[in-house]
Design an enzyme around this catalytic site. Structure first.
Site, PDB file in Angstrom:
ATOM      1  N   ASN A  62      -6.912  -2.274   2.560  1.00 30.47           N
ATOM      2  CA  ASN A  62      -6.170  -4.085   3.130  1.00 30.47           C
ATOM      3  C   ASN A  62      -8.285  -4.472   2.775  1.00 30.47           C
ATOM      4  O   ASN A  62      -8.515  -3.845   3.627  1.00 30.47           O
ATOM      5  CB  ASN A  62      -5.254  -4.014   4.296  1.00 30.47           C
ATOM      6  CG  ASN A  62      -4.123  -4.133   3.934  1.00 30.47           C
ATOM      7  OD1 ASN A  62      -3.538  -4.146   2.725  1.00 30.47           O
ATOM      8  ND2 ASN A  62      -3.050  -4.370   4.673  1.00 30.47           N
ATOM      9  N   ARG A 107       0.384  -0.462   0.271  1.00 29.89           N
ATOM     10  CA  ARG A 107       0.185   0.103  -0.033  1.00 29.89           C
ATOM     11  C   ARG A 107       1.508   1.521   0.041  1.00 29.89           C
ATOM     12  O   ARG A 107       0.931   1.647  -1.080  1.00 29.89           O
ATOM     13  CB  ARG A 107      -1.192   0.312   1.509  1.00 29.89           C
ATOM     14  CG  ARG A 107      -2.095  -1.256   1.691  1.00 29.89           C
ATOM     15  CD  ARG A 107      -3.030  -0.969   2.162  1.00 29.89           C
ATOM     16  NE  ARG A 107      -2.044  -1.279   3.338  1.00 29.89           N
ATOM     17  CZ  ARG A 107      -2.468  -0.822   4.990  1.00 29.89           C
ATOM     18  NH1 ARG A 107      -3.377   0.033   5.091  1.00 29.89           N
ATOM     19  NH2 ARG A 107      -1.426  -1.522   5.689  1.00 29.89           N
TER      20      ARG A 107
END
Length: 85
Positions: free
Chosen positions: A36, A18
């Site tokens: 997530n 990320r």
């Protein structure tokens, strides 16, 4: 301004995926998020120019960063249209 959503699967959680995606998106002038998901995937939503979104999609599909990630696929996902916010 256009927007796109991608679902990235594979080993993409707990390996700074990320953060790397955010860095790439910011460098391309995009705004959005990478989150997530419970199934182990990462949901990426980005908005900006069409060219920048194309570049992000290409990066998501080919990137080997971070090195510990093992991305199996990045696929465009559909937005659900909202009548009101």
């Amino acid at each position: 301004m256009q927007a796109a959503r991608f679902v990235v699967s594979g080993v993409v959680q707990g390996v700074y995926y990320r953060a790397c995606t955010r860095q790439r998106a910011v460098a391309l002038g995009l705004v959005g998020h990478a989150r997530n998901q419970a199934d182990g995937s990462v949901d990426v939503v980005a908005a900006g120019s069409a060219a920048a979104l194309d570049a992000l999609e290409a990066w998501l599909c080919r990137a080997r960063r971070p090195p510990r990630s093992r991305r199996s696929r990045a696929r465009p996902a559909r937005f659900r249209r909202l009548k009101t916010l």
